[in-house]
Motif scaffolding. Structure first.
Motif, PDB file in Angstrom:
ATOM      1  N   THR A  20      -7.452  -5.829   5.234  1.00 61.25           N
ATOM      2  CA  THR A  20      -7.946  -4.457   5.150  1.00 61.25           C
ATOM      3  C   THR A  20      -8.599  -4.079   6.474  1.00 61.25           C
ATOM      4  OG1 THR A  20     -10.159  -5.071   4.371  1.00 61.25           O
ATOM      5  CG2 THR A  20      -8.450  -4.769   2.684  1.00 61.25           C
ATOM      6  N   THR A  47       0.819  -1.202   0.000  1.00 59.62           N
ATOM      7  CA  THR A  47       0.000   0.000   0.000  1.00 59.62           C
ATOM      8  C   THR A  47       0.850   1.247   0.000  1.00 59.62           C
ATOM      9  OG1 THR A  47      -1.651  -1.243   1.213  1.00 59.62           O
ATOM     10  CG2 THR A  47      -1.896   1.136   1.189  1.00 59.62           C
ATOM     11  N   SER A  99     -10.621   3.630   1.763  1.00 60.08           N
ATOM     12  CA  SER A  99      -9.980   2.647   2.639  1.00 60.08           C
ATOM     13  C   SER A  99      -9.699   1.371   1.861  1.00 60.08           C
ATOM     14  CB  SER A  99     -10.863   2.326   3.858  1.00 60.08           C
ATOM     15  OG  SER A  99     -12.065   1.693   3.448  1.00 60.08           O
ATOM     16  N   GLY A 100      -8.901   0.495   2.451  1.00 57.86           N
ATOM     17  CA  GLY A 100      -8.673  -0.836   1.909  1.00 57.86           C
ATOM     18  C   GLY A 100      -8.172  -0.875   0.485  1.00 57.86           C
ATOM     19  N   PRO A 112      -3.539  -4.913   0.089  1.00 56.99           N
ATOM     20  CA  PRO A 112      -4.287  -4.087  -0.857  1.00 56.99           C
ATOM     21  C   PRO A 112      -3.457  -3.606  -2.035  1.00 56.99           C
ATOM     22  CG  PRO A 112      -4.882  -3.490   1.381  1.00 56.99           C
ATOM     23  CD  PRO A 112      -3.738  -4.465   1.483  1.00 56.99           C
TER      24      PRO A 112
END
Length: 252
Positions: A191, A5, A26-27, A217
């Motif tokens: 996540t 990420t 998010s995630g 992710p």
């Protein structure tokens, strides 16, 4: 093709392109948005939380990218269409937002079922209907649906989760006009959402596939960026399984 990420690699593969990413705060959605921005795309971030959305806009700007945030509730059809209108002429649509509630069929009430259908099936349908004709008119575009291994690995929970049933239909409908439609189907990924759902049982994610670990992710974001960009120009109507070599569904 792996990443994290926090990857900071940059590219100009998507320079001049505009991408809309749903569920981007998010995630997997956040990682996808960051990765597309690093490759030169101007990213329209969708989410429900304006504070998180504006924070991500600043993060992307700090890395030299370009992004803006549009809040919308995908359970509302009119709000979904407003999102499409405010996104404008996008070249890339990443339909990432989704719901997955751990409940057996008998415990899934009508309201919960309707939420799943609205977010997982109706929202992408409306967004593609609103945005793909513009892509086709310009002669190019890429639509990437982010699905889930839950769509192909039956389990005694979560039967209301949407599958990637529209990928081939849209690929056939829009492919001749230069718009490609593909799906990424991730297996378990670490996540915020999976941690919230599984709590102390989060370690179970690392026992379900041949890699012996859940995904990151950023790894899924690399695949989405590949499908969104010119390197995948001959890929259309595909469902790409990114699951580490799935062995079984999570236990009930």
């Amino acid at each position: 093709m792996t990443s994290t990420t926090g990857s900071t690699h940059t590219s100009t593969a998507l320079e001049g392109r505009t991408a809309l990413v749903t569920g981007a705060t998010s995630g997997i959605g956040k990682a996808v948005a960051q990765n597309l921005a690093r490759q030169g795309a101007e990213v329209v971030l969708h989410g429900r939380d304006r504070t998180r959305g504006e924070a991500l806009v600043k993060e992307i700007a700090a890395e030299g990218g370009s992004a803006r945030f549009v809040a919308a509730d995908l359970t509302d059809a009119e709000d979904t269409l407003r999102l499409a209108a405010e996104a404008g002429a996008v070249d890339i649509l990443v339909s990432n937002a989704g719901l997955y509630e751990f409940a057996p069929t008998a415990a899934t009430d009508a309201a919960s079922f309707d939420r799943h259908i609205a977010v997982n099936t109706r929202a992408p349908f409306l967004l593609v209907g609103a945005l793909a004709p513009g892509m086709a008119g310009r002669g190019h575009g890429s639509i990437v649906l982010v699905g889930s291994s839950a769509a192909r690995l039956p389990a005694p929970i979560g039967a209301a989760y949407g599958a990637e049933i529209l990928t081939r239909y849209w690929a056939t409908e829009f492919g001749p006009a230069g718009v490609r439609v593909n799906t990424v189907s991730p297996g378990p990924v670490h996540t915020e959402g999976t941690r919230a759902m599984l709590g102390d049982h989060i370690g179970a994610l690392d026992t379900t596939n041949a890699r012996g670990r859940a995904g990151d992710p950023g790894e899924i974001a690399e695949i989405v960026s590949f499908l969104a960009g010119p390197a995948s120009s001959y890929v259309n109507g595909a469902v790409l399984y990114a699951d580490g070599g799935e062995r079984s569904a999570l236990p009930a």
